[in-house]
Write a protein that holds these residues in place. Structure first.
Motif, PDB file in Angstrom:
ATOM      1  N   VAL A   1       0.657  -1.373  -0.105  1.00 54.84           N
ATOM      2  CA  VAL A   1       0.136   0.081   0.062  1.00 54.84           C
ATOM      3  C   VAL A   1       0.877   1.181  -0.062  1.00 54.84           C
TER       4      VAL A   1
ATOM      5  N   VAL B   1      -6.551   7.195   0.125  1.00 56.54           N
ATOM      6  CA  VAL B   1      -6.295   6.067   0.712  1.00 56.54           C
ATOM      7  C   VAL B   1      -6.721   5.967   2.099  1.00 56.54           C
TER       8      VAL B   1
ATOM      9  N   ALA C   1      -9.980   4.566   1.305  1.00 57.27           N
ATOM     10  CA  ALA C   1     -10.141   3.526   0.528  1.00 57.27           C
ATOM     11  C   ALA C   1      -9.423   2.171   1.208  1.00 57.27           C
ATOM     12  N   VAL C   2      -8.387   2.286   1.789  1.00 54.03           N
ATOM     13  CA  VAL C   2      -7.528   1.167   2.470  1.00 54.03           C
ATOM     14  C   VAL C   2      -8.763   0.421   3.455  1.00 54.03           C
TER      15      VAL C   2
ATOM     16  N   ALA D   1     -11.783  -1.161   1.781  1.00 51.85           N
ATOM     17  CA  ALA D   1     -11.274  -2.186   0.807  1.00 51.85           C
ATOM     18  C   ALA D   1     -10.949  -3.417   1.874  1.00 51.85           C
TER      19      ALA D   1
ATOM     20  N   VAL E   1     -12.602  -0.470  -3.183  1.00 53.92           N
ATOM     21  CA  VAL E   1     -11.638   0.838  -3.930  1.00 53.92           C
ATOM     22  C   VAL E   1     -12.390   1.580  -4.953  1.00 53.92           C
TER      23      VAL E   1
ATOM     24  N   THR F   1     -15.390   3.540  -3.663  1.00 52.23           N
ATOM     25  CA  THR F   1     -14.627   4.488  -2.715  1.00 52.23           C
ATOM     26  C   THR F   1     -14.125   5.604  -3.619  1.00 52.23           C
ATOM     27  N   GLY F   2     -13.225   5.113  -4.585  1.00 49.50           N
ATOM     28  CA  GLY F   2     -12.894   5.917  -5.884  1.00 49.50           C
ATOM     29  C   GLY F   2     -13.939   6.878  -6.487  1.00 49.50           C
TER      30      GLY F   2
ATOM     31  N   ILE G   1      -2.133   0.068  -7.748  1.00 47.58           N
ATOM     32  CA  ILE G   1      -2.973  -1.109  -7.468  1.00 47.58           C
ATOM     33  C   ILE G   1      -2.262  -2.529  -8.031  1.00 47.58           C
TER      34      ILE G   1
END
Length: 270
Positions: A32, A57, A60-61, A64, A104, A107-108, A130
């Motif tokens: 990451v 991030v 997203a992290v 995810a 991801v 979220t993006g 990614i």
């Protein structure tokens, strides 16, 4: 002739009193961070604020990870319904990449909408990060001795010119196994190099990310067929292979429709 006793590598990276840090988490975290560093550098070159991917991030992290675990647990519900306490134990493995990708992308999309940024531009910048993160993250499966393929001989592994520390880690329960984690890691590493080259080709916006989806899915479909721990949709139907074919079709349709409708006029370097 019996194989000599082979000790697996220690799954624990660091023990701090009651806190145990596993190699699995360290390796995924490293992927990451390296991916974030690359995306941040490229986003600045592409005219975005430096903090864009750091902010992304942060959302997203964790999303995810939750989605990857939820996806895995859903398809292994017969087991987890009887062992609810094990659901949060992600350090033992059991994160489904496809679930994480869904998290991801979702979220993006929301992040881009809130920040007023082009989603496809963010996706293109993120694509090499990614797939590189996935290449690194597969080594977490190696440390956990999971996500391997069917049985093979030691001679087979030696003929691949693998070092002993990899061969020995593939000796599980009295049997050597296909190092499918390694096959996928190498496939993703080649994909990372391909995406860096495609940046210079200056594809239309969104097509770099779609190239990632196609490349990753092709490799995953092939490698998944070797694995012994696949999530199954039906008795002879592997969920990851179904998802891979579905994603390839979606990516190709989006590629053609976006061009036909004039939705992809901008190019990567614009």
């Amino acid at each position: 002739m019996m194989e000599p006793a082979i000790e697996p590598l220690d799954r624990v990276f660091l023990q701090l009193g009651p806190i145990t840090i596993y190699w699995y988490g360290v390796i995924i975290g490293t992927g990451v961070l390296i991916g974030l560093w690359l995306a941040t550098r490229e986003s600045v070159r592409r005219g975005l604020p430096k903090e864009t991917f750091v902010d992304l991030v942060l959302f997203a992290v964790p999303i995810a990870i939750v989605c990857a675990r939820a996806y895995y647990v859903l398809f292994e519900w017969d087991y987890y319904s009887k062992h609810l306490a094990e659901i949060p134990k992600i350090w033992q493995g059991g994160l489904a990449i496809h679930g994480g990708l869904i998290g991801v992308v979702a979220t993006g999309a929301v992040f881009a909408q809130v920040r007023g940024l082009p989603f496809w531009k963010l996706a293109d910048i993120a694509a090499p990060s990614i797939i590189l993160g996935q290449a690194i993250g597969r080594w977490g499966n190696f440390m956990n001795q999971e996500a391997h393929g069917g049985p093979v001989s030691r001679e087979f592994l030696e003929n691949l010119y693998l070092p002993d520390w990899i061969i020995n880690q593939m000796y599980i329960n009295g049997q050597y196994w296909h190092p499918t984690f390694l096959y996928e890691s190498l496939w993703n590493l080649v994909g990372f190099c391909l995406l860096l080259w495609l940046r210079r080709v200056n594809l239309r916006r969104g097509e770099l990310f779609l190239s990632y989806v196609i490349w990753y899915s092709l490799g995953r479909f092939w490698i998944e067929g070797m694995r012994t721990d696949s999530l199954m949709l039906a008795e002879h139907l592997r969920m990851a292979q179904v998802m891979s074919i579905t994603l390839i079709i979606i990516a190709l349709v989006l590629w053609m429709v976006r061009r036909a409708k004039g939705w992809a006029r901008e190019r990567y370097m614009d």
